[in-house]
Design a protein around this motif. Structure first.
Motif, PDB file in Angstrom:
ATOM      1  N   TYR A 186       0.841  -1.186   0.000  1.00 44.95           N
ATOM      2  CA  TYR A 186       0.000   0.000   0.000  1.00 44.95           C
ATOM      3  C   TYR A 186       0.887   1.251   0.000  1.00 44.95           C
ATOM      4  O   TYR A 186       1.871   1.317   0.736  1.00 44.95           O
ATOM      5  CB  TYR A 186      -0.899   0.025   1.237  1.00 44.95           C
ATOM      6  CG  TYR A 186      -1.729  -1.216   1.408  1.00 44.95           C
ATOM      7  CD1 TYR A 186      -2.628  -1.626   0.426  1.00 44.95           C
ATOM      8  CD2 TYR A 186      -1.623  -1.994   2.554  1.00 44.95           C
ATOM      9  CE1 TYR A 186      -3.389  -2.774   0.576  1.00 44.95           C
ATOM     10  CE2 TYR A 186      -2.392  -3.132   2.721  1.00 44.95           C
ATOM     11  CZ  TYR A 186      -3.262  -3.531   1.731  1.00 44.95           C
ATOM     12  OH  TYR A 186      -4.027  -4.658   1.884  1.00 44.95           O
ATOM     13  N   THR A 187       0.513   2.212  -0.826  1.00 46.59           N
ATOM     14  CA  THR A 187       1.270   3.458  -0.888  1.00 46.59           C
ATOM     15  C   THR A 187       0.389   4.623  -0.458  1.00 46.59           C
ATOM     16  O   THR A 187      -0.774   4.708  -0.844  1.00 46.59           O
ATOM     17  CB  THR A 187       1.792   3.718  -2.310  1.00 46.59           C
ATOM     18  OG1 THR A 187       0.688   3.789  -3.221  1.00 46.59           O
ATOM     19  CG2 THR A 187       2.736   2.612  -2.752  1.00 46.59           C
ATOM     20  N   VAL A 188       0.963   5.497   0.350  1.00 45.21           N
ATOM     21  CA  VAL A 188       0.292   6.713   0.798  1.00 45.21           C
ATOM     22  C   VAL A 188       1.170   7.882   0.372  1.00 45.21           C
ATOM     23  O   VAL A 188       2.334   7.965   0.772  1.00 45.21           O
ATOM     24  CB  VAL A 188       0.089   6.732   2.323  1.00 45.21           C
ATOM     25  CG1 VAL A 188      -0.697   7.973   2.737  1.00 45.21           C
ATOM     26  CG2 VAL A 188      -0.627   5.472   2.782  1.00 45.21           C
ATOM     27  N   THR A 189       0.631   8.773  -0.434  1.00 45.03           N
ATOM     28  CA  THR A 189       1.390   9.900  -0.970  1.00 45.03           C
ATOM     29  C   THR A 189       0.771  11.201  -0.483  1.00 45.03           C
ATOM     30  O   THR A 189      -0.455  11.354  -0.513  1.00 45.03           O
ATOM     31  CB  THR A 189       1.396   9.878  -2.505  1.00 45.03           C
ATOM     32  OG1 THR A 189       1.802   8.581  -2.959  1.00 45.03           O
ATOM     33  CG2 THR A 189       2.350  10.927  -3.062  1.00 45.03           C
ATOM     34  N   ALA A 190       1.606  12.118  -0.030  1.00 42.75           N
ATOM     35  CA  ALA A 190       1.119  13.398   0.495  1.00 42.75           C
ATOM     36  C   ALA A 190       1.896  14.539  -0.140  1.00 42.75           C
ATOM     37  O   ALA A 190       3.135  14.554  -0.115  1.00 42.75           O
ATOM     38  CB  ALA A 190       1.256  13.453   2.011  1.00 42.75           C
TER      39      ALA A 190
END
Length: 249
Positions: A186-190
Protein backbone atom coordinates in the motif's frame (compact mmCIF):
# COMPACT_ATOMS: atom_id res chain seq x y z
CA UNK A 1 -87.80 -14.16 -16.72
CA UNK A 2 -84.57 -16.03 -17.36
CA UNK A 3 -85.03 -19.76 -16.96
CA UNK A 4 -82.92 -21.59 -14.37
CA UNK A 5 -80.28 -23.89 -15.77
CA UNK A 6 -81.51 -27.44 -15.94
CA UNK A 7 -79.95 -29.97 -13.57
CA UNK A 8 -78.35 -31.76 -16.46
CA UNK A 9 -76.66 -28.70 -17.95
CA UNK A 10 -73.68 -28.86 -15.54
CA UNK A 11 -73.34 -25.06 -15.30
CA UNK A 12 -71.85 -24.77 -11.76
CA UNK A 13 -69.72 -27.82 -12.32
CA UNK A 14 -68.26 -26.39 -15.53
CA UNK A 15 -67.42 -23.14 -13.76
CA UNK A 16 -65.71 -25.06 -10.94
CA UNK A 17 -63.63 -27.06 -13.39
CA UNK A 18 -62.71 -23.86 -15.24
CA UNK A 19 -61.51 -22.15 -12.06
CA UNK A 20 -59.49 -25.23 -11.12
CA UNK A 21 -57.80 -25.28 -14.52
CA UNK A 22 -56.92 -21.57 -14.25
CA UNK A 23 -55.34 -22.15 -10.84
CA UNK A 24 -53.36 -25.11 -12.15
CA UNK A 25 -52.06 -23.10 -15.12
CA UNK A 26 -51.15 -20.14 -12.88
CA UNK A 27 -49.28 -22.43 -10.50
CA UNK A 28 -47.38 -23.96 -13.43
CA UNK A 29 -46.41 -20.48 -14.69
CA UNK A 30 -45.22 -19.36 -11.24
CA UNK A 31 -43.19 -22.53 -10.82
CA UNK A 32 -41.59 -22.14 -14.25
CA UNK A 33 -40.73 -18.47 -13.54
CA UNK A 34 -39.11 -19.37 -10.22
CA UNK A 35 -37.11 -22.17 -11.86
CA UNK A 36 -35.86 -19.83 -14.60
CA UNK A 37 -34.96 -17.19 -12.03
CA UNK A 38 -32.86 -19.71 -10.14
CA UNK A 39 -31.13 -20.85 -13.32
CA UNK A 40 -30.44 -17.41 -14.78
CA UNK A 41 -30.21 -14.98 -11.89
CA UNK A 42 -29.20 -16.97 -8.82
CA UNK A 43 -25.85 -18.07 -10.23
CA UNK A 44 -24.67 -14.49 -10.58
CA UNK A 45 -25.58 -13.42 -7.04
CA UNK A 46 -22.59 -13.15 -4.65
CA UNK A 47 -22.48 -16.04 -2.23
CA UNK A 48 -19.94 -14.62 0.22
CA UNK A 49 -18.29 -11.37 1.34
CA UNK A 50 -15.44 -11.67 -1.18
CA UNK A 51 -17.91 -12.06 -4.05
CA UNK A 52 -19.96 -9.12 -2.83
CA UNK A 53 -16.87 -6.90 -2.66
CA UNK A 54 -15.78 -7.97 -6.15
CA UNK A 55 -19.25 -7.19 -7.51
CA UNK A 56 -19.29 -3.80 -5.76
CA UNK A 57 -15.81 -3.06 -7.17
CA UNK A 58 -17.16 -3.49 -10.70
CA UNK A 59 -20.22 -1.39 -9.93
CA UNK A 60 -18.07 1.43 -8.59
CA UNK A 61 -15.89 1.41 -11.70
CA UNK A 62 -18.96 1.73 -13.92
CA UNK A 63 -20.41 4.50 -11.77
CA UNK A 64 -17.05 6.27 -11.84
CA UNK A 65 -17.11 6.32 -15.63
CA UNK A 66 -20.65 7.68 -15.55
CA UNK A 67 -19.64 10.34 -13.02
CA UNK A 68 -16.78 11.45 -15.27
CA UNK A 69 -19.18 11.86 -18.18
CA UNK A 70 -21.68 13.82 -16.07
CA UNK A 71 -18.88 16.01 -14.75
CA UNK A 72 -17.85 16.82 -18.30
CA UNK A 73 -21.46 17.69 -19.12
CA UNK A 74 -21.70 20.01 -16.11
CA UNK A 75 -18.45 21.70 -17.05
CA UNK A 76 -19.73 22.25 -20.57
CA UNK A 77 -22.96 23.74 -19.23
CA UNK A 78 -20.99 26.01 -16.94
CA UNK A 79 -18.95 27.27 -19.86
CA UNK A 80 -22.11 27.85 -21.90
CA UNK A 81 -23.85 29.85 -19.20
CA UNK A 82 -23.07 33.52 -18.79
CA UNK A 83 -23.65 36.03 -16.01
CA UNK A 84 -21.61 37.63 -13.25
CA UNK A 85 -23.30 35.60 -10.49
CA UNK A 86 -22.46 32.31 -12.13
CA UNK A 87 -18.91 33.41 -12.83
CA UNK A 88 -18.40 34.54 -9.22
CA UNK A 89 -19.75 31.23 -7.90
CA UNK A 90 -17.44 29.33 -10.22
CA UNK A 91 -14.43 31.34 -8.97
CA UNK A 92 -15.35 30.64 -5.36
CA UNK A 93 -15.69 26.95 -6.11
CA UNK A 94 -12.27 26.90 -7.76
CA UNK A 95 -10.70 28.46 -4.66
CA UNK A 96 -12.27 25.85 -2.39
CA UNK A 97 -11.66 22.87 -4.67
CA UNK A 98 -8.05 22.05 -3.65
CA UNK A 99 -8.95 22.01 0.04
CA UNK A 100 -11.88 19.62 -0.37
CA UNK A 101 -10.12 17.45 -2.92
CA UNK A 102 -12.17 18.23 -6.01
CA UNK A 103 -9.25 19.77 -7.92
CA UNK A 104 -6.01 18.18 -9.09
CA UNK A 105 -2.89 19.05 -7.09
CA UNK A 106 0.80 18.93 -8.03
CA UNK A 107 3.92 19.58 -6.02
CA UNK A 108 6.69 18.00 -3.93
CA UNK A 109 5.49 15.02 -1.94
CA UNK A 110 6.44 12.26 0.47
CA UNK A 111 5.42 8.68 -0.30
CA UNK A 112 5.14 5.95 2.34
CA UNK A 113 4.93 2.28 1.34
CA UNK A 114 3.62 -0.41 3.71
CA UNK A 115 3.80 -4.12 2.96
CA UNK A 116 3.17 -7.49 4.58
CA UNK A 117 6.16 -9.39 5.91
CA UNK A 118 5.72 -12.17 3.38
CA UNK A 119 5.48 -15.15 5.71
CA UNK A 120 3.17 -18.08 5.14
CA UNK A 121 1.52 -20.11 7.88
CA UNK A 122 4.35 -22.64 7.50
CA UNK A 123 7.20 -20.12 7.78
CA UNK A 124 5.94 -17.98 10.66
CA UNK A 125 8.57 -17.43 13.35
CA UNK A 126 7.82 -19.05 16.69
CA UNK A 127 5.64 -16.96 18.93
CA UNK A 128 4.02 -14.93 16.14
CA UNK A 129 0.64 -15.20 14.44
CA UNK A 130 -0.54 -14.30 10.96
CA UNK A 131 -2.00 -11.03 12.30
CA UNK A 132 1.48 -9.98 13.42
CA UNK A 133 2.97 -10.07 9.93
CA UNK A 134 0.37 -8.17 7.86
CA UNK A 135 -0.50 -4.50 7.44
CA UNK A 136 -3.62 -3.56 9.39
CA UNK A 137 -6.22 -0.85 8.97
CA UNK A 138 -4.87 1.15 11.91
CA UNK A 139 -1.40 1.16 10.34
CA UNK A 140 -2.66 2.80 7.16
CA UNK A 141 -4.85 5.19 9.12
CA UNK A 142 -1.91 6.13 11.31
CA UNK A 143 0.22 7.08 8.32
CA UNK A 144 -2.61 9.09 6.72
CA UNK A 145 -3.33 10.94 9.98
CA UNK A 146 0.35 11.69 10.55
CA UNK A 147 0.70 13.20 7.07
CA UNK A 148 -2.39 15.36 7.57
CA UNK A 149 -0.94 16.49 10.91
CA UNK A 150 2.28 17.35 9.10
CA UNK A 151 0.49 19.90 6.95
CA UNK A 152 -0.24 17.83 3.85
CA UNK A 153 -2.11 19.78 1.18
CA UNK A 154 -3.48 16.60 -0.40
CA UNK A 155 -3.23 12.87 0.32
CA UNK A 156 -3.66 9.90 -1.96
CA UNK A 157 -3.86 6.20 -0.97
CA UNK A 158 -2.98 3.90 -3.86
CA UNK A 159 -4.47 5.75 -6.86
CA UNK A 160 -7.34 7.43 -5.02
CA UNK A 161 -7.55 10.93 -3.56
CA UNK A 162 -8.47 11.05 0.13
CA UNK A 163 -11.06 13.60 1.29
CA UNK A 164 -12.99 14.27 4.48
CA UNK A 165 -15.57 11.57 3.73
CA UNK A 166 -13.03 8.87 2.79
CA UNK A 167 -12.81 5.75 4.94
CA UNK A 168 -9.71 3.54 4.94
CA UNK A 169 -10.97 0.02 5.72
CA UNK A 170 -9.39 -3.41 5.59
CA UNK A 171 -11.37 -6.56 4.79
CA UNK A 172 -9.22 -9.55 5.61
CA UNK A 173 -5.81 -8.90 4.08
CA UNK A 174 -7.10 -6.43 1.47
CA UNK A 175 -7.83 -2.72 1.50
CA UNK A 176 -11.38 -1.60 0.73
CA UNK A 177 -11.33 2.08 -0.22
CA UNK A 178 -14.25 4.02 -1.71
CA UNK A 179 -15.70 0.96 -3.38
CA UNK A 180 -12.39 -0.38 -4.76
CA UNK A 181 -10.31 -3.32 -3.53
CA UNK A 182 -6.51 -3.31 -3.25
CA UNK A 183 -3.85 -5.77 -2.15
CA UNK A 184 -0.50 -4.90 -0.53
CA UNK A 185 1.88 -3.19 -0.90
CA UNK A 186 0.00 0.00 0.00
CA UNK A 187 1.27 3.46 -0.89
CA UNK A 188 0.29 6.71 0.80
CA UNK A 189 1.39 9.90 -0.97
CA UNK A 190 1.12 13.40 0.49
CA UNK A 191 1.80 16.71 -1.24
CA UNK A 192 3.32 19.28 1.08
CA UNK A 193 6.53 20.42 2.70
CA UNK A 194 8.74 17.28 2.77
CA UNK A 195 10.59 18.32 5.94
CA UNK A 196 7.36 18.81 7.90
CA UNK A 197 5.88 15.57 6.57
CA UNK A 198 8.98 13.56 7.56
CA UNK A 199 8.94 15.11 11.04
CA UNK A 200 5.25 14.24 11.48
CA UNK A 201 5.88 10.61 10.54
CA UNK A 202 8.75 10.38 13.03
CA UNK A 203 6.68 11.89 15.84
CA UNK A 204 3.46 9.91 15.37
CA UNK A 205 3.11 7.13 18.00
CA UNK A 206 1.07 4.80 15.75
CA UNK A 207 3.64 5.02 12.95
CA UNK A 208 6.44 4.58 15.50
CA UNK A 209 4.87 1.35 16.75
CA UNK A 210 4.53 0.07 13.19
CA UNK A 211 8.19 0.85 12.49
CA UNK A 212 9.20 -1.16 15.55
CA UNK A 213 7.20 -4.13 14.30
CA UNK A 214 8.74 -3.67 10.86
CA UNK A 215 12.22 -3.88 12.34
CA UNK A 216 11.30 -6.90 14.46
CA UNK A 217 9.28 -9.06 12.13
CA UNK A 218 10.10 -7.73 8.66
CA UNK A 219 7.03 -5.69 7.74
CA UNK A 220 7.61 -3.35 4.82
CA UNK A 221 8.09 0.34 5.61
CA UNK A 222 9.74 2.74 3.16
CA UNK A 223 9.62 6.52 2.89
CA UNK A 224 10.69 8.36 -0.26
CA UNK A 225 10.55 11.92 -1.54
CA UNK A 226 8.73 12.63 -4.79
CA UNK A 227 10.00 15.71 -6.56
CA UNK A 228 6.79 16.53 -8.39
CA UNK A 229 3.74 14.40 -7.63
CA UNK A 230 0.48 14.70 -9.54
CA UNK A 231 -2.74 13.94 -7.72
CA UNK A 232 -6.04 13.69 -9.61
CA UNK A 233 -9.17 15.32 -8.30
CA UNK A 234 -11.51 13.27 -6.16
CA UNK A 235 -14.40 12.04 -8.34
CA UNK A 236 -16.84 10.75 -5.72
CA UNK A 237 -19.45 12.48 -3.57
CA UNK A 238 -18.10 14.85 -0.91
CA UNK A 239 -21.40 15.23 0.95
CA UNK A 240 -21.80 12.81 3.90
CA UNK A 241 -24.56 10.24 3.46
CA UNK A 242 -24.93 9.42 7.14
CA UNK A 243 -24.67 11.46 10.33
CA UNK A 244 -25.05 10.78 14.02
CA UNK A 245 -26.10 13.36 16.56
CA UNK A 246 -24.17 12.97 19.81
CA UNK A 247 -25.82 14.20 22.98
CA UNK A 248 -24.56 14.39 26.53
CA UNK A 249 -25.84 11.54 28.72
Amino acid sequence: MTPDPSPGSGGPRVRTIGVTLVCLVAGLLFGTSASLARETGGASDPQDLAGLITQRDGDVRELGDLADQLRDDVEQLREDRSGSGTARTARDAELLAPGVGTAAVTGPAVQVTLDDAGYSSDTLPDGYSVDDVVVHQQDLQGVVNALWAGGAEAVMVQDQRIVSTSSVQCVGNTLYLQGRVYSPPYTVTAVGDPESLHAALEADPVVSTYRQWADTIGLGYAVADVEDAEMPAFTGAVRPQYATVLTDP
